[in-house]
Motif scaffolding. Structure first.
Motif, PDB file in Angstrom:
ATOM      1  N   VAL A  62       0.838  -1.199   0.000  1.00  0.00           N
ATOM      2  CA  VAL A  62       0.000   0.000   0.000  1.00  0.00           C
ATOM      3  C   VAL A  62       0.872   1.247   0.000  1.00  0.00           C
ATOM      4  O   VAL A  62       0.608   2.215  -0.727  1.00  0.00           O
ATOM      5  CB  VAL A  62      -0.956   0.002   1.210  1.00  0.00           C
ATOM      6  CG1 VAL A  62      -1.708   1.336   1.297  1.00  0.00           C
ATOM      7  CG2 VAL A  62      -1.938  -1.152   1.124  1.00  0.00           C
TER       8      VAL A  62
ATOM      9  N   THR B 215       3.188   3.630   5.150  1.00  0.00           N
ATOM     10  CA  THR B 215       2.524   4.655   4.338  1.00  0.00           C
ATOM     11  C   THR B 215       3.104   6.026   4.635  1.00  0.00           C
ATOM     12  O   THR B 215       3.347   6.824   3.725  1.00  0.00           O
ATOM     13  CB  THR B 215       1.007   4.658   4.598  1.00  0.00           C
ATOM     14  OG1 THR B 215       0.459   3.391   4.220  1.00  0.00           O
ATOM     15  CG2 THR B 215       0.319   5.758   3.791  1.00  0.00           C
TER      16      THR B 215
ATOM     17  N   LYS C 231      -7.546   4.141   3.087  1.00  0.00           N
ATOM     18  CA  LYS C 231      -6.968   2.800   3.169  1.00  0.00           C
ATOM     19  C   LYS C 231      -7.656   2.021   4.284  1.00  0.00           C
ATOM     20  O   LYS C 231      -8.327   2.602   5.137  1.00  0.00           O
ATOM     21  CB  LYS C 231      -5.458   2.873   3.406  1.00  0.00           C
ATOM     22  CG  LYS C 231      -5.048   3.488   4.738  1.00  0.00           C
ATOM     23  CD  LYS C 231      -3.533   3.451   4.895  1.00  0.00           C
ATOM     24  CE  LYS C 231      -3.128   3.913   6.289  1.00  0.00           C
ATOM     25  NZ  LYS C 231      -1.668   3.809   6.505  1.00  0.00           N
TER      26      LYS C 231
ATOM     27  N   VAL D 137      -8.096  -0.219  -0.835  1.00  0.00           N
ATOM     28  CA  VAL D 137      -7.766   1.194  -0.999  1.00  0.00           C
ATOM     29  C   VAL D 137      -8.805   1.842  -1.914  1.00  0.00           C
ATOM     30  O   VAL D 137      -9.035   1.368  -3.036  1.00  0.00           O
ATOM     31  CB  VAL D 137      -6.364   1.374  -1.629  1.00  0.00           C
ATOM     32  CG1 VAL D 137      -6.069   2.847  -1.874  1.00  0.00           C
ATOM     33  CG2 VAL D 137      -5.294   0.769  -0.727  1.00  0.00           C
TER      34      VAL D 137
END
Length: 226
Positions: free
Chosen positions: A29, A59, A152, A187
């Motif tokens: 991600v 992230t 997310k 996502v």
């Protein structure tokens, strides 16, 4: 399948994120979001962080790397002082205390009050596990050039999907396109159109940018157009 990357900001952000997060599980991600941020070239990045298992510090690392390459301001919103400490320690563990990658500004407080002071956001990532994630989206002061908004961990919220973007955003926001990607725990992405003070003015369409991304866990390839 072998990918040949062009030396642009999106690919550089992606590669640097892969290197920084190689020891972090579920970093796919982060790699995707970092590449998107690099391709969008934002000036102001805002994200939320949720502690605990699957907190997704990768992230933040990816966004910090993208902000370095695009010279963007990067702000992370956390819920309380204890979360701020956990977040700082987690970032230092990955990047190091004296890392060349800049740490984001960390702010603590209620969503409505915080977002009123953050004007011109053009790239935002929220974690759906945060109880006030919808308020952060609703009260966001988006840039006049438009914005990319990313949710997310969407599977942590039952029935949350693309069709709900218009319900959580400010009524003045115009959603151009949305997409859902089954990366990580899901996502959701929305592109919000640029605002114009003159409704009769015409703007030239910007050339499309393509970002190619491979999920290392599933082997699937995604091609995204900005």
């Amino acid at each position: 399948m072998k990918l040949i990357w062009c030396p642009d900001t999106a690919s550089i952000s992606y590669i640097d994120t892969v290197k920084s997060c190689e020891n972090i599980q579920e970093s796919s991600v982060a790699e995707l979001i970092s590449a998107m941020a690099g391709g969008w070239k934002p000036q102001f990045i805002v994200e939320t962080w949720y502690p605990g298992p699957g907190g997704g510090i990768s992230t933040s690392v990816g966004l910090s790397i993208a902000s370095r390459h695009t010279s963007a301001r990067h702000v992370c919103i956390v819920s309380d002082e204890q979360t701020r400490i956990e977040y700082t320690e987690a970032m230092q563990k990955v990047l190091g205390v004296s890392a060349s990658t800049p740490f984001p500004e960390i702010i603590v407080g209620e969503a409505e009050q915080l977002m009123n002071g953050l004007v011109g956001v053009d790239f935002m990532v929220v974690d759906c596990r945060c109880k006030d994630f919808s308020k952060i989206l609703r009260f966001a002061k988006l840039s006049q050039r438009g914005a990319v908004l990313i949710c997310k961990n969407v599977t942590s919220r039952s029935n949350f999907g693309v069709f709900r973007w218009r319900n959580v955003l400010n009524c003045g926001s115009r959603v151009v396109r949305t997409a859902y990607l089954p990366v990580g725990k899901g996502v959701d992405i929305a592109h919000v159109a640029a605002s114009s003070s003159n409704p009769n003015s015409s703007t030239k369409a910007s050339p499309s940018r393509w970002v190619r991304y491979i999920d290392h866990q599933s082997g699937e390839e995604y091609i995204l157009r900005k």
